[in-house]
Scaffold this motif. Structure first.
Motif, mmCIF file in Angstrom:
data_model
loop_
_atom_site.group_PDB
_atom_site.id
_atom_site.type_symbol
_atom_site.label_atom_id
_atom_site.label_comp_id
_atom_site.label_asym_id
_atom_site.label_seq_id
_atom_site.Cartn_x
_atom_site.Cartn_y
_atom_site.Cartn_z
ATOM 1 N N VAL A 1 5.213 7.163 -4.471
ATOM 2 C CA VAL A 1 5.214 5.702 -5.285
ATOM 3 C C VAL A 1 5.845 4.736 -6.948
ATOM 4 C CG1 VAL A 1 2.962 5.654 -7.509
ATOM 5 C CG2 VAL A 1 2.593 7.593 -5.297
ATOM 6 N N ASP A 2 6.839 6.148 -7.148
ATOM 7 C CA ASP A 2 7.346 4.962 -8.057
ATOM 8 C C ASP A 2 8.515 4.426 -7.438
ATOM 9 O OD1 ASP A 2 7.560 7.086 -10.546
ATOM 10 O OD2 ASP A 2 8.667 8.422 -10.127
ATOM 11 N N THR A 3 8.731 4.466 -5.678
ATOM 12 C CA THR A 3 9.756 3.127 -5.219
ATOM 13 C C THR A 3 8.749 2.609 -5.265
ATOM 14 O OG1 THR A 3 10.964 5.281 -4.144
ATOM 15 C CG2 THR A 3 10.847 3.126 -2.758
ATOM 16 N N ALA A 4 7.665 2.702 -4.626
ATOM 17 C CA ALA A 4 6.795 0.863 -4.537
ATOM 18 C C ALA A 4 6.325 0.123 -5.751
ATOM 19 C CB ALA A 4 5.177 1.900 -3.936
ATOM 20 N N LYS A 5 6.610 1.239 -7.161
ATOM 21 C CA LYS A 5 6.294 0.104 -8.222
ATOM 22 C C LYS A 5 7.696 -0.606 -8.455
ATOM 23 C CE LYS A 5 3.267 3.933 -10.710
ATOM 24 N NZ LYS A 5 3.095 4.713 -11.329
ATOM 25 N N CYS A 6 8.342 0.295 -8.541
ATOM 26 C CA CYS A 6 9.838 -0.792 -8.657
ATOM 27 C C CYS A 6 9.768 -1.596 -7.860
ATOM 28 C CB CYS A 6 11.053 0.529 -8.421
ATOM 29 S SG CYS A 6 10.801 1.221 -9.375
ATOM 30 N N PRO B 1 0.537 -7.461 -5.486
ATOM 31 C CA PRO B 1 -1.152 -6.789 -5.015
ATOM 32 C C PRO B 1 -0.457 -4.681 -4.695
ATOM 33 C CG PRO B 1 -1.947 -8.096 -4.453
ATOM 34 C CD PRO B 1 -0.509 -8.832 -4.429
ATOM 35 N N LEU B 2 -1.426 -3.848 -5.298
ATOM 36 C CA LEU B 2 -0.821 -2.734 -5.328
ATOM 37 C C LEU B 2 -1.588 -1.715 -5.473
ATOM 38 C CD1 LEU B 2 1.547 -0.766 -4.725
ATOM 39 C CD2 LEU B 2 1.706 -0.936 -7.666
ATOM 40 N N MET B 3 -1.888 -1.030 -3.617
ATOM 41 C CA MET B 3 -2.646 -0.360 -4.216
ATOM 42 C C MET B 3 -2.281 1.286 -3.880
ATOM 43 S SD MET B 3 -5.513 -2.496 -3.317
ATOM 44 C CE MET B 3 -5.904 -3.638 -3.285
ATOM 45 N N LEU B 4 -2.717 2.002 -4.005
ATOM 46 C CA LEU B 4 -2.706 3.996 -3.980
ATOM 47 C C LEU B 4 -3.385 4.488 -3.417
ATOM 48 C CD1 LEU B 4 -1.124 5.669 -4.524
ATOM 49 C CD2 LEU B 4 -2.423 5.933 -6.587
ATOM 50 N N VAL B 5 -3.411 4.803 -2.355
ATOM 51 C CA VAL B 5 -3.734 6.269 -1.218
ATOM 52 C C VAL B 5 -3.306 7.042 -2.133
ATOM 53 C CG1 VAL B 5 -4.294 6.952 0.742
ATOM 54 C CG2 VAL B 5 -3.986 4.298 0.560
ATOM 55 N N PRO C 1 2.845 -2.522 -18.309
ATOM 56 C CA PRO C 1 1.652 -2.054 -18.134
ATOM 57 C C PRO C 1 1.214 -2.923 -16.369
ATOM 58 C CG PRO C 1 1.390 -2.883 -20.233
ATOM 59 C CD PRO C 1 3.166 -2.229 -20.037
ATOM 60 N N ARG C 2 2.477 -3.770 -16.499
ATOM 61 C CA ARG C 2 2.469 -4.504 -15.444
ATOM 62 C C ARG C 2 2.741 -3.867 -14.035
ATOM 63 N NH1 ARG C 2 0.635 -9.411 -15.917
ATOM 64 N NH2 ARG C 2 1.759 -10.809 -17.192
ATOM 65 N N LEU C 3 3.394 -2.437 -14.093
ATOM 66 C CA LEU C 3 3.325 -1.497 -13.237
ATOM 67 C C LEU C 3 2.917 -0.461 -12.336
ATOM 68 C CD1 LEU C 3 6.680 -0.218 -14.220
ATOM 69 C CD2 LEU C 3 6.275 -1.358 -12.169
ATOM 70 N N VAL C 4 0.982 -0.819 -13.179
ATOM 71 C CA VAL C 4 -0.359 0.240 -13.033
ATOM 72 C C VAL C 4 -0.740 -0.373 -11.831
ATOM 73 C CG1 VAL C 4 -2.760 0.788 -14.308
ATOM 74 C CG2 VAL C 4 -0.758 0.684 -15.355
ATOM 75 N N ILE D 1 1.041 -0.861 0.315
ATOM 76 C CA ILE D 1 -0.018 0.090 0.278
ATOM 77 C C ILE D 1 0.764 1.558 -0.556
ATOM 78 C CG2 ILE D 1 -1.608 1.104 0.873
ATOM 79 C CD1 ILE D 1 -2.772 -1.384 2.189
ATOM 80 N N VAL D 2 0.880 2.094 -1.003
ATOM 81 C CA VAL D 2 1.329 3.398 -1.483
ATOM 82 C C VAL D 2 0.397 4.685 -0.421
ATOM 83 C CG1 VAL D 2 1.572 3.578 -3.771
ATOM 84 C CG2 VAL D 2 3.242 4.542 -2.459
ATOM 85 N N VAL D 3 1.074 5.053 -0.303
ATOM 86 C CA VAL D 3 0.432 6.602 -0.182
ATOM 87 C C VAL D 3 1.499 7.756 -0.288
ATOM 88 C CG1 VAL D 3 -0.775 8.001 2.499
ATOM 89 C CG2 VAL D 3 -0.160 5.138 2.076
ATOM 90 N N GLY D 4 0.651 8.211 -1.181
ATOM 91 C CA GLY D 4 1.156 9.850 -1.704
ATOM 92 C C GLY D 4 1.325 9.979 -3.353
ATOM 93 N N SER D 5 2.593 10.335 -3.486
ATOM 94 C CA SER D 5 2.264 11.000 -4.752
ATOM 95 C C SER D 5 3.386 10.909 -4.943
ATOM 96 C CB SER D 5 1.733 11.969 -5.149
ATOM 97 O OG SER D 5 2.110 13.120 -5.095
ATOM 98 N N GLY D 6 4.669 10.962 -6.557
ATOM 99 C CA GLY D 6 5.491 11.070 -6.933
ATOM 100 C C GLY D 6 6.088 10.012 -6.445
ATOM 101 N N SER D 7 7.356 10.251 -6.091
ATOM 102 C CA SER D 7 8.411 9.625 -5.977
ATOM 103 C C SER D 7 8.151 8.375 -5.158
ATOM 104 C CB SER D 7 10.195 10.377 -5.413
ATOM 105 O OG SER D 7 11.614 9.316 -5.601
#
Length: 390
Positions: free
Chosen positions: A104-109, A137-141, A165-168, A96-102
């Protein structure tokens, strides 16, 4: 509506928006058979209250939570092995990633690193990834300050801009309790303007299909109609929710289209000014619309619809739709500037870009085809709205 001869559109993102949207976090995780998420955030970005709000959503769930809230607002490649060990040693099965920008990039990587086999690689030449296969599973807050990139398949690892597309993310949560903005609204405006430009350019992209245009249409309407109110003092959280929804819709449209002229120009110009990228894109956008209106008047005129609604759009003469759209964008920027300490520049000159720098940009643009549009946009944007035709 014209239909391209061929197009593709895929949007795996689920959006959960509204009061108490965060309460659905355990439910959405359960749908993926996940019960041990690792929560990632930047405490300076969301504050202790923001993180506590997310944790409170799990009060009665019985789930085990891993938490790391010291991510930076810049990529941290050296941190990735630490996060991988934390995820694995903690027995986590989702993110679960909370926030924006870098953040979220970190969570995707991280998701690629913990999910993919050894065969996954990144090609230095074009930053494309071999298909990593299904990820965790990746959840974005979602929070304010984003620009829509958070819901795309793009991510920066600190060296390259990756695409897959897998990074969405699987699900995005937009909850009013997470809508906290800085005092001057600068972080809100910069991200919203980037998203707006991306949405307009996706809307005007001839290669996209009607589904992509539908997302772009929604994004334009939400941002233009809600951003001025989001900077005010009345019903601010509701307006911020609308802006963030617009950014999410813009991200979906942007990932399904090709990056446009304003996006490309801003990428070249941002190194020559301290002004945030959204405020560089803004003075270019009306000139792009005005320029393309001369060659694609029907398509460009359709931009008026999400800005003013169907009734006014239908009652406006065809030859007036593009000029009115251009005028409304300048009016929109004026309304934003009334609430800001750092103003949206009305020209590239106001943005601190010298004629010498602009000539350098012009020199790398060939004088034919689409490039002629670029040259004229640069020339018009030097001095601002007084040079608009139409």
């Amino acid at each position: 509506m014209r239909l391209p001869e061929a197009f593709s559109f895929a949007n795996p993102l689920k959006i959960n928006c509204g009061s108490h949207a965060l309460n659905h976090l355990p439910i959405e995780l359960a749908a993926f058979n996940a019960n041990a998420p690792l929560i990632l955030s930047n405490r300076d970005q969301i504050g202790r209250k923001g993180l506590k709000t997310v944790i409170d959503a799990f009060k009665t769930s019985g789930l085990a939570l891993g938490i790391y809230d010291r991510l930076s607002d810049q990529p941290q490649p050296d941190l990735m092995p630490v996060l991988v060990r934390m995820y694995q040693d903690g027995g986590c099965d989702s993110i679960i990633v909370v926030g924006s920008g870098s953040v979220v990039d970190t969570a995707k990587c991280l998701n690629v690193m913990i999910s993919a086999d050894d065969h996954v690689s990144i090609e230095d030449s074009d930053s494309k990834m071999t298909d990593p296969g299904p990820l965790r599973p990746l959840m974005l807050v979602a929070t304010v300050g984003g620009n829509g990139d958070e819901v795309t398949g793009y991510a920066s690892d600190g060296v390259r801009r990756l695409r897959s597309p897998r990074l969405v993310p699987d699900v995005a949560f937009i909850d009013p309790t997470m809508m906290m903005a800085g005092r001057d609204g600068r972080n809100v405006v910069d991200g919203a303007l980037i998203a707006l430009v991306h949405a307009v350019e996706a809307f005007l992209d001839d290669s996209t299909g009607p589904m992509c245009r539908a997302y772009a249409d929604a994004a334009i309407g939400l941002i233009v109609q809600s951003l001025p109110m989001a900077l005010g003092k009345t019903d601010r959280k509701r307006s911020l929710c609308a802006v963030v929804n617009g950014q999410v819709a813009a991200g979906c449209a942007f990932f399904a289209s090709s990056p446009g002229i304003c996006h490309a120009l801003a990428a070249q110009l941002k190194a020559s000014t301290d002004i945030p990228p959204g405020l560089i894109m803004a003075p270019l956008l009306p000139h792009l619309i005005d320029e393309l209106g001369g060659t694609q008047p029907e398509r460009v005129g359709e931009l008026l619809n999400p800005m003013v609604g169907a009734d006014i759009f239908a009652g406006t003469a065809a030859d007036l739709k593009t000029p009115l759209t251009v005028a409304l964008f300048w009016e929109f920027f004026d309304a934003i500037n009334a609430e800001l300490s750092l103003k949206i520049p009305m020209s590239l000159g106001e943005a601190g870009l010298t004629d010498e720098k602009l000539e350098q940009i012009r020199s790398v643009v060939d004088g034919n085809g689409v490039q002629n549009h670029v040259l004229r946009i640069i020339d018009r944007a030097r001095k601002g709205p007084a040079l608009i035709s139409g």
